[in-house]
Design a protein around this motif. Structure first.
Motif, PDB file in Angstrom:
ATOM      1  N   PHE A 168       0.886  -1.186   0.080  1.00 39.27           N
ATOM      2  CA  PHE A 168      -0.027   0.081  -0.118  1.00 39.27           C
ATOM      3  C   PHE A 168       0.888   1.371   0.002  1.00 39.27           C
ATOM      4  O   PHE A 168       0.497   2.244  -0.741  1.00 39.27           O
ATOM      5  CB  PHE A 168      -0.972   0.078   1.203  1.00 39.27           C
TER       6      PHE A 168
ATOM      7  N   TYR B 246      -6.638   1.469  -2.367  1.00 39.99           N
ATOM      8  CA  TYR B 246      -5.629   2.248  -1.139  1.00 39.99           C
ATOM      9  C   TYR B 246      -4.503   2.838  -1.426  1.00 39.99           C
ATOM     10  O   TYR B 246      -4.635   3.872  -1.300  1.00 39.99           O
ATOM     11  CB  TYR B 246      -5.695   0.873  -0.371  1.00 39.99           C
TER      12      TYR B 246
ATOM     13  N   TRP C 159      -3.705   6.698  -0.895  1.00 39.64           N
ATOM     14  CA  TRP C 159      -3.015   7.313   0.321  1.00 39.64           C
ATOM     15  C   TRP C 159      -1.828   7.846  -0.112  1.00 39.64           C
ATOM     16  O   TRP C 159      -1.644   8.973   0.753  1.00 39.64           O
ATOM     17  CB  TRP C 159      -2.399   5.847   0.969  1.00 39.64           C
TER      18      TRP C 159
ATOM     19  N   GLY D  10      -9.234   6.958   2.165  1.00 39.76           N
ATOM     20  CA  GLY D  10      -9.027   6.157   0.990  1.00 39.76           C
ATOM     21  C   GLY D  10     -10.481   6.193   0.021  1.00 39.76           C
ATOM     22  O   GLY D  10     -10.310   5.873  -1.229  1.00 39.76           O
TER      23      GLY D  10
ATOM     24  N   PRO E 195     -12.622   0.864  -1.015  1.00 40.26           N
ATOM     25  CA  PRO E 195     -11.927   0.610   0.353  1.00 40.26           C
ATOM     26  C   PRO E 195     -12.789   0.372   1.407  1.00 40.26           C
ATOM     27  O   PRO E 195     -14.087   0.805   1.659  1.00 40.26           O
ATOM     28  CB  PRO E 195     -11.144   2.029   0.584  1.00 40.26           C
TER      29      PRO E 195
ATOM     30  N   HIS F 113     -11.202  -0.606   4.743  1.00 43.87           N
ATOM     31  CA  HIS F 113     -10.856   0.091   5.809  1.00 43.87           C
ATOM     32  C   HIS F 113     -10.377   1.600   5.205  1.00 43.87           C
ATOM     33  O   HIS F 113      -9.516   1.752   4.532  1.00 43.87           O
ATOM     34  CB  HIS F 113      -9.634  -0.703   6.336  1.00 43.87           C
ATOM     35  N   LYS F 114     -11.377   2.597   5.410  1.00 46.71           N
ATOM     36  CA  LYS F 114     -11.447   3.748   4.572  1.00 46.71           C
ATOM     37  C   LYS F 114     -10.941   4.758   5.119  1.00 46.71           C
ATOM     38  O   LYS F 114     -10.268   5.865   4.591  1.00 46.71           O
ATOM     39  CB  LYS F 114     -12.986   4.072   3.934  1.00 46.71           C
TER      40      LYS F 114
ATOM     41  N   GLN G 213     -14.074   1.388   9.252  1.00 42.55           N
ATOM     42  CA  GLN G 213     -14.173   0.412   8.359  1.00 42.55           C
ATOM     43  C   GLN G 213     -15.715   0.318   7.905  1.00 42.55           C
ATOM     44  O   GLN G 213     -16.446  -0.064   8.607  1.00 42.55           O
ATOM     45  CB  GLN G 213     -13.624  -1.071   8.767  1.00 42.55           C
TER      46      GLN G 213
ATOM     47  N   ASN H  66      -7.284  -6.760   9.276  1.00 44.89           N
ATOM     48  CA  ASN H  66      -7.154  -5.326   9.575  1.00 44.89           C
ATOM     49  C   ASN H  66      -6.682  -4.910  10.636  1.00 44.89           C
ATOM     50  O   ASN H  66      -6.156  -3.731  10.859  1.00 44.89           O
ATOM     51  CB  ASN H  66      -8.685  -5.069   9.138  1.00 44.89           C
TER      52      ASN H  66
END
Length: 315
Positions: free
Chosen positions: A72, A132, A136, A179, A192, A194-195, A216, A228
Protein backbone atom coordinates in the motif's frame (compact mmCIF):
# COMPACT_ATOMS: atom_id res chain seq x y z
CA UNK A 1 -13.16 -9.13 47.68
CA UNK A 2 -10.79 -10.29 44.97
CA UNK A 3 -10.59 -8.32 41.76
CA UNK A 4 -12.11 -10.01 38.72
CA UNK A 5 -9.53 -11.28 36.21
CA UNK A 6 -8.86 -8.96 33.28
CA UNK A 7 -10.23 -10.48 30.05
CA UNK A 8 -7.74 -11.31 27.33
CA UNK A 9 -7.76 -8.48 24.72
CA UNK A 10 -8.76 -10.97 22.05
CA UNK A 11 -11.96 -11.82 23.91
CA UNK A 12 -13.66 -8.70 22.57
CA UNK A 13 -13.12 -9.99 19.03
CA UNK A 14 -14.65 -13.37 19.95
CA UNK A 15 -17.55 -11.63 21.70
CA UNK A 16 -18.19 -9.59 18.56
CA UNK A 17 -18.17 -12.73 16.45
CA UNK A 18 -20.60 -14.44 18.82
CA UNK A 19 -22.91 -11.41 18.87
CA UNK A 20 -23.08 -11.21 15.09
CA UNK A 21 -23.66 -14.94 14.66
CA UNK A 22 -26.34 -15.03 17.38
CA UNK A 23 -28.22 -11.78 16.76
CA UNK A 24 -27.16 -10.43 13.36
CA UNK A 25 -29.69 -9.55 10.70
CA UNK A 26 -29.56 -11.98 7.77
CA UNK A 27 -29.00 -10.01 4.60
CA UNK A 28 -28.61 -10.63 0.89
CA UNK A 29 -25.29 -9.06 -0.02
CA UNK A 30 -23.31 -8.11 -3.12
CA UNK A 31 -21.61 -11.51 -3.35
CA UNK A 32 -24.87 -13.48 -3.28
CA UNK A 33 -23.60 -15.64 -0.40
CA UNK A 34 -25.53 -13.92 2.37
CA UNK A 35 -24.39 -12.58 5.73
CA UNK A 36 -25.43 -12.01 9.29
CA UNK A 37 -24.74 -8.37 10.02
CA UNK A 38 -24.84 -5.75 12.75
CA UNK A 39 -24.14 -2.05 12.32
CA UNK A 40 -21.89 0.23 14.34
CA UNK A 41 -19.27 -1.68 16.35
CA UNK A 42 -16.07 -0.88 18.24
CA UNK A 43 -12.96 -2.66 19.51
CA UNK A 44 -10.06 -1.11 21.47
CA UNK A 45 -6.50 -2.38 21.85
CA UNK A 46 -3.63 -0.99 23.92
CA UNK A 47 -0.42 -1.05 21.88
CA UNK A 48 1.91 -0.16 24.77
CA UNK A 49 4.91 -2.36 25.35
CA UNK A 50 4.85 -3.74 21.82
CA UNK A 51 1.42 -5.35 22.25
CA UNK A 52 -0.43 -6.14 19.02
CA UNK A 53 -3.98 -7.32 18.22
CA UNK A 54 -2.70 -10.57 16.71
CA UNK A 55 -5.29 -13.31 17.18
CA UNK A 56 -4.21 -16.48 18.93
CA UNK A 57 -7.39 -18.55 18.50
CA UNK A 58 -6.28 -19.24 14.93
CA UNK A 59 -3.08 -18.54 13.05
CA UNK A 60 -3.01 -15.13 11.39
CA UNK A 61 -0.38 -14.79 8.71
CA UNK A 62 1.00 -11.49 9.91
CA UNK A 63 3.84 -11.43 7.38
CA UNK A 64 1.27 -11.56 4.57
CA UNK A 65 -0.63 -8.65 6.11
CA UNK A 66 2.63 -6.76 6.60
CA UNK A 67 3.66 -7.26 2.99
CA UNK A 68 0.27 -5.93 1.92
CA UNK A 69 0.71 -2.81 4.09
CA UNK A 70 4.18 -2.18 2.66
CA UNK A 71 2.67 -2.60 -0.82
CA UNK A 72 0.00 0.00 0.00
CA UNK A 73 2.72 2.44 1.00
CA UNK A 74 4.39 2.13 -2.41
CA UNK A 75 1.20 3.37 -4.10
CA UNK A 76 1.28 0.27 -6.32
CA UNK A 77 -2.06 -1.07 -7.59
CA UNK A 78 -0.95 -4.13 -9.57
CA UNK A 79 -0.96 -7.50 -7.81
CA UNK A 80 2.29 -8.69 -9.45
CA UNK A 81 4.62 -7.45 -6.65
CA UNK A 82 2.43 -9.33 -4.16
CA UNK A 83 2.27 -12.45 -6.33
CA UNK A 84 6.06 -12.54 -6.56
CA UNK A 85 6.18 -12.54 -2.74
CA UNK A 86 3.62 -15.35 -2.49
CA UNK A 87 0.86 -13.05 -1.22
CA UNK A 88 -2.48 -14.33 -2.50
CA UNK A 89 -5.08 -12.10 -0.84
CA UNK A 90 -5.89 -9.92 -3.89
CA UNK A 91 -5.78 -12.61 -6.60
CA UNK A 92 -9.49 -13.40 -6.84
CA UNK A 93 -10.62 -9.96 -8.03
CA UNK A 94 -8.48 -9.62 -11.19
CA UNK A 95 -9.03 -13.32 -11.93
CA UNK A 96 -12.80 -12.84 -11.83
CA UNK A 97 -12.53 -9.81 -14.12
CA UNK A 98 -10.35 -11.73 -16.58
CA UNK A 99 -12.78 -14.64 -16.77
CA UNK A 100 -15.75 -12.32 -17.18
CA UNK A 101 -14.17 -10.16 -19.89
CA UNK A 102 -12.41 -12.87 -21.93
CA UNK A 103 -14.66 -15.86 -21.38
CA UNK A 104 -11.60 -18.03 -20.77
CA UNK A 105 -12.28 -20.46 -17.95
CA UNK A 106 -8.75 -20.34 -16.55
CA UNK A 107 -8.07 -21.74 -13.09
CA UNK A 108 -7.05 -19.21 -10.44
CA UNK A 109 -3.63 -20.81 -9.91
CA UNK A 110 -2.92 -20.77 -13.65
CA UNK A 111 -3.98 -17.12 -13.88
CA UNK A 112 -1.68 -16.18 -11.00
CA UNK A 113 1.20 -18.08 -12.62
CA UNK A 114 0.75 -16.04 -15.80
CA UNK A 115 0.78 -12.84 -13.72
CA UNK A 116 4.11 -13.91 -12.22
CA UNK A 117 5.74 -14.98 -15.49
CA UNK A 118 4.41 -12.45 -18.01
CA UNK A 119 4.88 -8.75 -17.22
CA UNK A 120 2.73 -7.70 -20.19
CA UNK A 121 -0.11 -9.97 -19.10
CA UNK A 122 0.23 -8.63 -15.54
CA UNK A 123 0.12 -5.04 -16.75
CA UNK A 124 -3.11 -5.76 -18.65
CA UNK A 125 -4.90 -7.98 -16.16
CA UNK A 126 -3.23 -7.61 -12.77
CA UNK A 127 -4.16 -4.03 -12.01
CA UNK A 128 -6.85 -3.36 -9.42
CA UNK A 129 -7.53 0.24 -10.31
CA UNK A 130 -6.85 3.17 -7.96
CA UNK A 131 -7.25 1.20 -4.71
CA UNK A 132 -5.89 1.95 -1.22
CA UNK A 133 -2.22 2.80 -1.84
CA UNK A 134 -2.94 5.02 -4.84
CA UNK A 135 -5.27 7.16 -2.74
CA UNK A 136 -2.94 7.12 0.28
CA UNK A 137 0.18 8.37 -1.44
CA UNK A 138 -1.02 9.84 -4.75
CA UNK A 139 -4.55 11.22 -4.31
CA UNK A 140 -5.30 12.81 -7.69
CA UNK A 141 -5.74 16.56 -8.11
CA UNK A 142 -6.81 18.63 -11.10
CA UNK A 143 -5.94 22.09 -12.39
CA UNK A 144 -8.23 24.46 -14.25
CA UNK A 145 -6.67 25.60 -17.51
CA UNK A 146 -7.18 28.90 -19.32
CA UNK A 147 -9.00 27.10 -22.14
CA UNK A 148 -11.66 25.99 -19.69
CA UNK A 149 -10.51 22.37 -19.42
CA UNK A 150 -8.98 20.50 -16.52
CA UNK A 151 -5.65 18.67 -16.40
CA UNK A 152 -4.09 16.38 -13.85
CA UNK A 153 -2.14 18.09 -11.10
CA UNK A 154 0.40 16.78 -8.63
CA UNK A 155 -0.88 13.93 -6.48
CA UNK A 156 -1.21 14.34 -2.71
CA UNK A 157 0.80 12.02 -0.46
CA UNK A 158 -1.55 11.82 2.51
CA UNK A 159 0.73 9.50 4.49
CA UNK A 160 3.71 11.84 4.22
CA UNK A 161 1.54 14.81 5.12
CA UNK A 162 0.23 13.09 8.26
CA UNK A 163 3.76 12.19 9.38
CA UNK A 164 4.73 15.83 8.97
CA UNK A 165 1.62 17.18 10.67
CA UNK A 166 2.10 14.86 13.66
CA UNK A 167 5.58 16.30 14.11
CA UNK A 168 4.68 19.94 13.49
CA UNK A 169 1.20 20.14 15.02
CA UNK A 170 0.50 17.15 17.27
CA UNK A 171 -2.67 18.74 18.67
CA UNK A 172 -4.30 18.96 15.24
CA UNK A 173 -7.59 17.19 14.58
CA UNK A 174 -6.72 16.71 10.92
CA UNK A 175 -4.29 13.79 11.02
CA UNK A 176 -6.35 11.78 8.52
CA UNK A 177 -5.64 9.29 5.74
CA UNK A 178 -8.70 8.81 3.55
CA UNK A 179 -9.24 6.12 0.94
CA UNK A 180 -12.82 6.83 -0.13
CA UNK A 181 -12.35 8.86 -3.30
CA UNK A 182 -15.91 9.11 -4.61
CA UNK A 183 -14.79 10.15 -8.09
CA UNK A 184 -12.77 6.96 -8.57
CA UNK A 185 -14.82 4.27 -6.83
CA UNK A 186 -16.13 2.81 -10.08
CA UNK A 187 -12.56 2.24 -11.30
CA UNK A 188 -11.56 0.18 -8.23
CA UNK A 189 -11.71 -3.62 -8.16
CA UNK A 190 -13.06 -3.20 -4.62
CA UNK A 191 -13.88 0.13 -2.99
CA UNK A 192 -11.92 0.58 0.25
CA UNK A 193 -13.33 -1.27 3.23
CA UNK A 194 -10.84 0.12 5.78
CA UNK A 195 -11.40 3.63 4.52
CA UNK A 196 -10.49 6.26 7.12
CA UNK A 197 -7.54 6.42 9.53
CA UNK A 198 -7.37 9.25 12.06
CA UNK A 199 -4.41 9.75 14.36
CA UNK A 200 -4.43 11.50 17.73
CA UNK A 201 -1.60 12.49 20.06
CA UNK A 202 -2.27 12.17 23.80
CA UNK A 203 0.05 13.63 26.41
CA UNK A 204 3.18 15.70 25.91
CA UNK A 205 6.93 15.37 25.81
CA UNK A 206 8.55 12.01 26.34
CA UNK A 207 5.24 10.45 27.39
CA UNK A 208 3.26 11.53 24.31
CA UNK A 209 1.34 8.61 22.81
CA UNK A 210 0.01 8.08 19.30
CA UNK A 211 -3.52 6.73 19.04
CA UNK A 212 -5.22 5.61 15.85
CA UNK A 213 -8.88 5.26 14.99
CA UNK A 214 -9.77 3.17 11.95
CA UNK A 215 -13.27 3.37 10.51
CA UNK A 216 -14.18 0.42 8.32
CA UNK A 217 -17.37 0.75 6.26
CA UNK A 218 -17.65 -3.00 5.62
CA UNK A 219 -15.99 -5.77 7.57
CA UNK A 220 -15.75 -9.52 7.03
CA UNK A 221 -15.12 -10.42 10.66
CA UNK A 222 -13.98 -14.00 10.11
CA UNK A 223 -11.39 -13.48 7.36
CA UNK A 224 -10.81 -9.75 6.96
CA UNK A 225 -10.82 -8.29 10.45
CA UNK A 226 -7.84 -10.26 11.83
CA UNK A 227 -5.74 -8.77 9.01
CA UNK A 228 -7.27 -5.31 9.37
CA UNK A 229 -6.50 -5.13 13.09
CA UNK A 230 -2.90 -6.20 12.58
CA UNK A 231 -2.38 -3.80 9.68
CA UNK A 232 -3.87 -0.79 11.46
CA UNK A 233 -1.77 -1.48 14.55
CA UNK A 234 1.30 -1.95 12.36
CA UNK A 235 0.73 1.37 10.60
CA UNK A 236 0.29 3.03 14.00
CA UNK A 237 3.56 1.54 15.25
CA UNK A 238 5.39 2.74 12.13
CA UNK A 239 3.87 6.21 12.44
CA UNK A 240 4.82 6.34 16.12
CA UNK A 241 8.42 5.39 15.40
CA UNK A 242 8.72 7.93 12.58
CA UNK A 243 7.31 10.76 14.73
CA UNK A 244 9.09 9.96 17.99
CA UNK A 245 5.89 9.04 19.83
CA UNK A 246 5.02 6.06 21.99
CA UNK A 247 2.38 3.63 20.70
CA UNK A 248 -0.98 4.38 22.29
CA UNK A 249 -4.36 2.83 21.55
CA UNK A 250 -5.91 1.39 18.41
CA UNK A 251 -9.63 2.06 18.19
CA UNK A 252 -11.41 0.08 15.47
CA UNK A 253 -14.92 1.03 14.37
CA UNK A 254 -17.06 -0.97 11.96
CA UNK A 255 -20.06 0.05 9.89
CA UNK A 256 -21.63 -3.05 8.31
CA UNK A 257 -19.93 -5.68 10.44
CA UNK A 258 -20.76 -9.14 9.18
CA UNK A 259 -20.11 -12.86 9.00
CA UNK A 260 -20.71 -14.84 5.81
CA UNK A 261 -23.19 -17.70 6.06
CA UNK A 262 -20.73 -20.12 4.45
CA UNK A 263 -18.19 -19.48 7.24
CA UNK A 264 -20.21 -21.39 9.86
CA UNK A 265 -17.57 -24.07 10.41
CA UNK A 266 -14.86 -21.43 10.99
CA UNK A 267 -17.02 -19.42 13.38
CA UNK A 268 -18.09 -22.37 15.50
CA UNK A 269 -14.59 -23.80 15.70
CA UNK A 270 -12.97 -20.49 16.60
CA UNK A 271 -15.59 -19.66 19.23
CA UNK A 272 -14.82 -22.97 20.91
CA UNK A 273 -11.19 -21.92 21.44
CA UNK A 274 -9.66 -19.86 24.24
CA UNK A 275 -7.21 -17.01 23.55
CA UNK A 276 -3.80 -17.45 25.08
CA UNK A 277 -0.55 -15.50 25.15
CA UNK A 278 0.41 -11.91 24.42
CA UNK A 279 2.35 -11.59 21.17
CA UNK A 280 4.44 -8.46 20.69
CA UNK A 281 6.03 -6.73 17.72
CA UNK A 282 9.62 -5.55 17.57
CA UNK A 283 10.86 -3.13 14.90
CA UNK A 284 14.57 -3.75 14.45
CA UNK A 285 15.53 -0.42 12.85
CA UNK A 286 14.19 3.05 12.14
CA UNK A 287 14.22 3.67 8.39
CA UNK A 288 14.72 7.17 7.02
CA UNK A 289 11.03 7.51 6.08
CA UNK A 290 7.82 5.57 6.58
CA UNK A 291 8.14 4.39 2.97
CA UNK A 292 11.45 2.61 3.54
CA UNK A 293 10.42 -0.28 5.80
CA UNK A 294 11.15 -3.85 4.69
CA UNK A 295 9.57 -7.10 5.82
CA UNK A 296 12.83 -7.96 7.60
CA UNK A 297 12.37 -4.95 9.90
CA UNK A 298 9.54 -6.64 11.82
CA UNK A 299 9.85 -9.45 14.35
CA UNK A 300 6.99 -10.99 16.32
CA UNK A 301 7.71 -12.45 19.74
CA UNK A 302 5.73 -14.95 21.84
CA UNK A 303 3.23 -15.89 19.14
CA UNK A 304 1.98 -19.47 19.58
CA UNK A 305 -1.39 -19.51 17.81
CA UNK A 306 -3.80 -22.39 17.45
CA UNK A 307 -4.23 -24.01 14.04
CA UNK A 308 -5.42 -21.99 11.03
CA UNK A 309 -9.05 -22.33 9.96
CA UNK A 310 -9.65 -22.06 6.22
CA UNK A 311 -12.75 -20.61 4.60
CA UNK A 312 -13.58 -19.29 1.11
CA UNK A 313 -13.19 -15.60 0.25
CA UNK A 314 -16.34 -13.88 -1.02
CA UNK A 315 -15.59 -11.96 -4.23
Amino acid sequence: MENAPVPHPEQQYLDLMQRIWSTGDERVDRTGIGTRSIFGTQLRFDLAGGAMPLLTTKRVYWKTATREMLWFLTGETNIRPLVLQGVKIWNEWPHARYVQETGEDIALDDFVQRIAEDEGFAARWGDLGPVYGKQWVDWPTYRYRKDGLFEAGEGINQVAEVVQSLKASPGSRRHIIEGWNVAELDRMALPPCHKTYQFHVAGEGADARLNCLLYQRSCDVALGLPFNLWSAALLTRMMAQQTGLKPGELVWMGGDTHLYLNHEHLIEEQLAREPNGTPTLGIVRKPETIFDYKIEDFVVHDYAPQAPIKAPVAV
